[in-house]
Enzyme design. Structure first.
Site, mmCIF file in Angstrom:
data_model
loop_
_atom_site.group_PDB
_atom_site.id
_atom_site.type_symbol
_atom_site.label_atom_id
_atom_site.label_comp_id
_atom_site.label_asym_id
_atom_site.label_seq_id
_atom_site.Cartn_x
_atom_site.Cartn_y
_atom_site.Cartn_z
ATOM 1 C CB ILE A 339 -0.959 -0.025 1.223
ATOM 2 C CG1 ILE A 339 -2.032 -1.107 1.020
ATOM 3 C CG2 ILE A 339 -1.601 1.343 1.456
ATOM 4 C CD1 ILE A 339 -2.847 -1.408 2.260
ATOM 5 C CD GLU A 365 8.401 -17.635 23.133
ATOM 6 O OE1 GLU A 365 7.449 -18.129 23.745
ATOM 7 O OE2 GLU A 365 8.895 -16.521 23.414
#
Lengths: 396, 259
Positions: A339, A365
């Site tokens: 954009i 993680e």
């Protein structure tokens, strides 16, 4: 069903939003460019109470709930994801194991300083050959004369090498269990002979966060530095990572929201063909999709957080929240740059940083692939165990 | 020293306010609301006085039920307790009624010093604090950009166009503070959690000794009869620099007798 935050949760969120706008975001570009750890911001976050947010006052915490912490993490990460991961690693990986499994002596020694943000504690699980596959852990700890003798290497460790880092919780093989190595968690203070830190990594993003390799060569720590029970490391870090994944989901929502905020601003200012580009459906659809996916990510994150607050198993929802939020954040950063057009490719605007900072959420993680394995394991009645899903190792 | 501080919840000033076309009341529903940013300076000033003198701060506020959030923010910043007057019958009250209600609430506290922002960011009458002072028969020291409390006296620096006046008055007194007086603190997260347990007294109009027939739109001494949009300013004059712009600007300012 009521999706409203409590007055305290809303107030914590509002305070953290103001703090992120006034303190965290303004320093982000410079800290990123200089790869400088944000000591001043960490100090202010400590005074505000962010590091002790989800822990009770009895250990030096604020006594708020996990949802409040997720709100804080989202807002801080909206300002700067590198500060977000510094906070997340300190709270979810540094403090949590000591809070959940530490003896009163271990807690009294460390938690007041850690909850106040005066010191940081790290968590060393990942190794060159082990991570989500904890069975591959090579780091060993042997009992010897009232001490543990540690040898091995940990990699991608956050918060271990700053000037205020106090130590690290590591996982190590301490013996053989039934069919698999017995893994235990040990507290290693910074400065212990034999504990060495590598230089900071050169990373794609999160430049201002501290990430290093840690090496242990005949590193001796007192026997009393065992965290929890001998051989209990595996179940400990599963619990730690479960909550940590929800925290990474909140961090991802923060970055995704920053991408949407920047895109909305830009789309209403940038004019092409005699009108703001926000008047073009091609841009409107991107904005609508971003907003929708962000809202879904936030709902799922809070859903998993509510389970943690209720003390109920959250594994499946934690994996879903992290998976969806991390992939949403990456997609939002991609569209935010799109954009912004050419200006999105320049480091003059924060969207370029969002684009670099966001990818790691699909990795740290537990990768998105591992999250899918965890979810599949739950669906197939294997309780979330990835190794049960995959089966025994192939010879070779 | 016991300090009372007035706070008000207002529509977020960063948004665009809207008036109800029928009642000319500010639309407060469905808009983001915050503690009036001007009141944050008042709360900070009150906390600083209380901290310096070993006293405490009572928050006083009147507003719809949702305005309790602003009260809680002041408590989270460090105030000890609050008096919050919320009654549907008060809706549409004018500045004088607001001052009567707040003065009645303040009279129930032991405050030696009342601090308020100079004016609200939504109504902008700037009359409530001085009306409170009049109703309580206390001196009003206004537009303080500096505040110090001595033995039985309060001294302020009042902002003027050319500097400041030093104004002193006896306590108890009412002081209004301007934006430059301090840097308001963030409510700490511990403060937010502690605010939950702090007492918030919510007296009724009757308990404050105020006749309900004299409040609200019906009881207002002041009535807004019409609201007109401000006249649009004429377009400015653009000076294009062809090398003589500076001289032309000087001539323009000279004509205005400002230089």
């Amino acid at each position: 069903m009521d999706f409203e935050l409590s007055p305290e949760q809303a107030a914590i969120r509002a305070t953290c939003r103001t703090f992120a706008d006034e303190v965290v975001a303004p320093q982000a570009a410079r800290a990123d460019a200089e790869a400088a750890f944000p000591y001043a911001v960490v100090g202010q976050m400590g005074q505000l109470g962010l590091f002790g947010l989800p822990y009770p006052a009895s250990v030096g915490g604020v006594g708020a709930d996990f949802i409040s912490y997720l709100c804080a993490l989202e807002e801080v990460s909206r300002g700067d994801a590198a500060v977000g991961i510094t906070l997340e690693a300190a709270v979810s990986l540094g403090i949590a194991p000591i809070y959940h499994y530490g003896t009163p002596a271990q807690q009294e020694r460390w938690l007041p300083d850690l909850c106040a943000g005066r010191r940081l504690w790290a968590f060393g699980l990942t190794e060159p050959e082990a991570g989500s596959d904890a069975g591959g852990t090579r780091t060993r700890a042997q009992r010897q004369d009232g001490h543990w003798l540690i040898n091995g290497t940990k990699c991608y460790i956050t918060n271990a090498g700053t000037e205020i880092s106090a130590g690290v919780t590591i996982t190590a093989v301490t013996g053989a269990g039934a069919g698999r190595p017995a893994i235990s968690a040990l507290l290693v203070e910074r400065g212990t002979p034999g504990y060495e830190q590598g230089p900071p990594y050169r990373k794609l993003g999160w430049h201002a966060s501290d990430t290093r390799e840690l090496r242990f060569a005949d590193c001796r720590v007192p026997e009393a530095n065992l965290l929890g029970r001998d051989g209990g490391g595996f179940s400990q870090f599963l619990r730690v990572l479960e909550a940590g994944r929800v925290a990474i989901a909140a961090l991802s929502v923060g970055v995704a929201q920053a991408c949407l905020d920047a895109s909305l601003r830009h789309a209403q200012q940038r004019r092409q063909f005699g009108r703001p580009i926000s008047r073009f459906q091609a841009i409107q659809f991107k904005l609508a999709d971003m907003a929708t996916q962000i809202e879904l990510s936030r709902l799922m994150t809070w859903r998993a957080g509510a389970l943690i607050d209720a003390g109920r198993p959250a594994g499946r929802f934690a994996a879903m929240a992290k998976l969806h939020a991390a992939e949403t954040a990456t997609a939002c950063a991609n569209q935010a740059v799109q954009i912004h057009g050419g200006s999105g490719f320049l480091e003059d605007l924060p969207v370029a940083r969002y684009y670099r900072d966001v990818k790691i959420n699909e990795i740290g993680e537990g990768t998105s692939e591992v999250q899918r394995l965890v979810i599949a394991s739950h669906l197939l009645g294997l309780g979330g165990s990835v190794s049960a899903l995959i089966g025994p190792e192939e010879p070779g | 020293m016991h300090v009372a501080v007035c706070v008000k919840q207002v529509p977020d000033p960063s948004g665009v306010g809207r008036l109800d076309p029928a009642t000319h009341c500010l639309v407060r529903e469905g808009v983001e609301v915050v503690m009036d940013p001007g009141d944050e300076y008042g709360v900070e000033a009150a906390l600083q006085v209380a901290e310096a003198t070993g006293g405490d701060v009572t928050v006083v506020s009147m507003g719809p039920a949702k305005a309790l959030e602003a009260v809680r923010k002041a408590l989270a910043m460090g105030a000890a307790r609050a008096v919050f007057i919320s009654d549907d019958r008060l809706r549409g009250s004018d500045a004088l009624t607001t001052a009567r209600v707040l003065a009645a609430a303040i009279a129930r506290t032991e405050a030696d010093l009342v601090i308020a922002g100079t004016e609200s960011t939504d109504g902008y009458t700037g009359t409530v604090p001085v009306a409170i002072a009049e109703l309580l028969d206390r001196p009003a020291l206004t537009f303080a950009k500096h505040l110090e409390v001595g033995d039985g006296t309060v001294r302020i620096h009042r902002q003027t166009e050319v500097g400041h006046d030093v104004v002193e008055g006896p306590l108890p007194a009412v002081v209004t503070v301007t934006g430059g007086i301090n840097e308001p603190r963030y409510p700490s997260l511990k403060g937010i959690m502690a605010a939950r347990g702090k007492p918030v007294e919510q007296p009724t109009l009757e308990e404050l000794g105020i006749d309900p027939s004299t409040v609200g739109l019906a009881g207002a001494a002041q009535r807004v009869v019409a609201v007109e949009p401000a006249a649009q300013r004429a377009a400015g004059q653009v000076v294009v620099d062809d090398g003589t712009a500076a001289a032309r600007l000087v001539a323009f300012l000279d004509d205005l007798k400002v230089i």
